[in-house]
Design a protein around this motif. Sequence first.
Motif, mmCIF file in Angstrom:
data_model
loop_
_atom_site.group_PDB
_atom_site.id
_atom_site.type_symbol
_atom_site.label_atom_id
_atom_site.label_comp_id
_atom_site.label_asym_id
_atom_site.label_seq_id
_atom_site.Cartn_x
_atom_site.Cartn_y
_atom_site.Cartn_z
ATOM 1 N N LEU A 1 10.693 -28.891 -11.002
ATOM 2 C CA LEU A 1 10.532 -30.150 -11.743
ATOM 3 C C LEU A 1 11.600 -30.274 -12.789
ATOM 4 O O LEU A 1 12.483 -31.361 -12.918
ATOM 5 C CB LEU A 1 9.251 -30.008 -12.171
ATOM 6 N N ARG A 2 11.783 -29.200 -13.812
ATOM 7 C CA ARG A 2 12.589 -29.116 -14.769
ATOM 8 C C ARG A 2 14.122 -29.504 -14.323
ATOM 9 O O ARG A 2 14.951 -30.126 -14.888
ATOM 10 C CB ARG A 2 12.359 -27.965 -15.491
ATOM 11 N N GLU A 3 14.624 -28.736 -13.384
ATOM 12 C CA GLU A 3 15.771 -29.137 -12.845
ATOM 13 C C GLU A 3 15.974 -30.346 -12.178
ATOM 14 O O GLU A 3 17.232 -30.929 -12.455
ATOM 15 C CB GLU A 3 15.861 -27.698 -11.774
ATOM 16 N N ALA A 4 14.941 -30.868 -11.382
ATOM 17 C CA ALA A 4 15.127 -32.125 -10.988
ATOM 18 C C ALA A 4 15.496 -33.211 -12.108
ATOM 19 O O ALA A 4 16.129 -34.095 -11.843
ATOM 20 C CB ALA A 4 14.083 -32.456 -10.013
ATOM 21 N N VAL A 5 14.452 -33.190 -13.022
ATOM 22 C CA VAL A 5 14.445 -34.113 -14.286
ATOM 23 C C VAL A 5 15.864 -33.989 -15.000
ATOM 24 O O VAL A 5 16.401 -34.890 -15.365
ATOM 25 C CB VAL A 5 13.567 -33.983 -14.971
#
Length: 428
Positions: free
Chosen positions: A30-34
């Motif tokens: 999720l951190r990479e996507a955001v």
Amino acid sequence: MARVSPLKGEDQVSKLPDEILVSILSRLTLREAVGTSVLSKRWRYVWTCISVLNFDANDIYLPRDGDMNNYSKWVSGVLAQHRNPNVDEFSVCFNLDDEHSSPIDQWMKFALLNRVHRIELHLSNIWLRPLLDSYYTFPNRLLGLSAFRLPSNDSFNVFVGFKSLKTLSLKAVDVSDEALEYFLSNCPLLERLSLHLVFALRNIKVVGPSLLLRRLEVVSCPRVESIAICDTNLVSFTYDGYTKTKMVLKNAPQLVELEILRLTVRHLVQERLSDYMLPELKNLEQFVLVVDRWSNASLLGYLAMIKNWPNLQRFVLQLSSRQLIHEHDEEGEGAREDLREAARYCHPCLKMVEIAGYCNTCDFELFKQIIENAVKLEKIIIDALENHDPDRDSESKNEEDYKEIQRRSSLEQQLKTKLPPRVELVML
């Protein structure tokens, strides 16, 4: 042949359709996507449509027992920006208590409004928060089980969301018997149900051929009094609990995997044999049993448990010693005759037997019965290591290691004298 010059300064990935970009980002954390939102205007809002929402505390560098408020704000902030009306996976794994019930309620409402397929709500480590009354309780009003009637336009009217749910995993989330019955009755696609550290449950009923449920786990739910599995298409059932729980398994023709991961018996030879006789399961192929072993009591009773399963192919017995077991314990002298008779039963399909934990020469009777009655036996795997005191001195260590080698060697030699050529013996 003319050389094709590489494209200069062109971002080919950004030209892909939104559906493909969303699919790519859904495979990232999720951190990479955001984080892709800062690449360009094209990427600013793509992440808000991802279909996998796994709120891993490591993404914001929080330990599982870290700051509850920061974690809660992170989850709520992400959900406030999310735009995809269909979510495949929704996972929250953090040590949260009932003081955060309001935001967790909203997260559950979000998941169901977005027709989530898989919900994982793991809210505690029992060692971090042992107080049972501080556990989050799944909101009954979200299920339509509230004592008061909601107005028709209430945002909690999200019952349609249950129609898409395929997997539900709850840990340290209190769910009542009525709520569990609702899930089973109103989630027509539910295939997997996992319940860990659910303290409100008393009676679990999985009944009826219309249920699509295929895999059920009930682990460390200490107040469960009964489990009834009848007339279902269940394929796998895992239970980690207490022998006092009344268990009914009836007409489950698809059941091929059964795991009972915690059977605490202090002295089996003093118990009633009927307490350990499980029902007939004609198609069961694999059985895993974890036993808290308190003494050198005979293991034949556990072999008697499988006599009603004609298609069993793999039997795993894991012995967890709660105290040091000594060679001279009087319970190790042998089994009662009724245990011998019950264990003396043909196992026509049994091919593999695995036994892990402290095994003594007095357990040779168990192996002898297996060898004589499992006509298709191919392999016996024994991991007979003993748990020693980690604080022992070097002299004690050398002496115990020597005894360990002698014990294992004696057991191996005894077995080899009885093994037919077709059976492989593996000592780990």
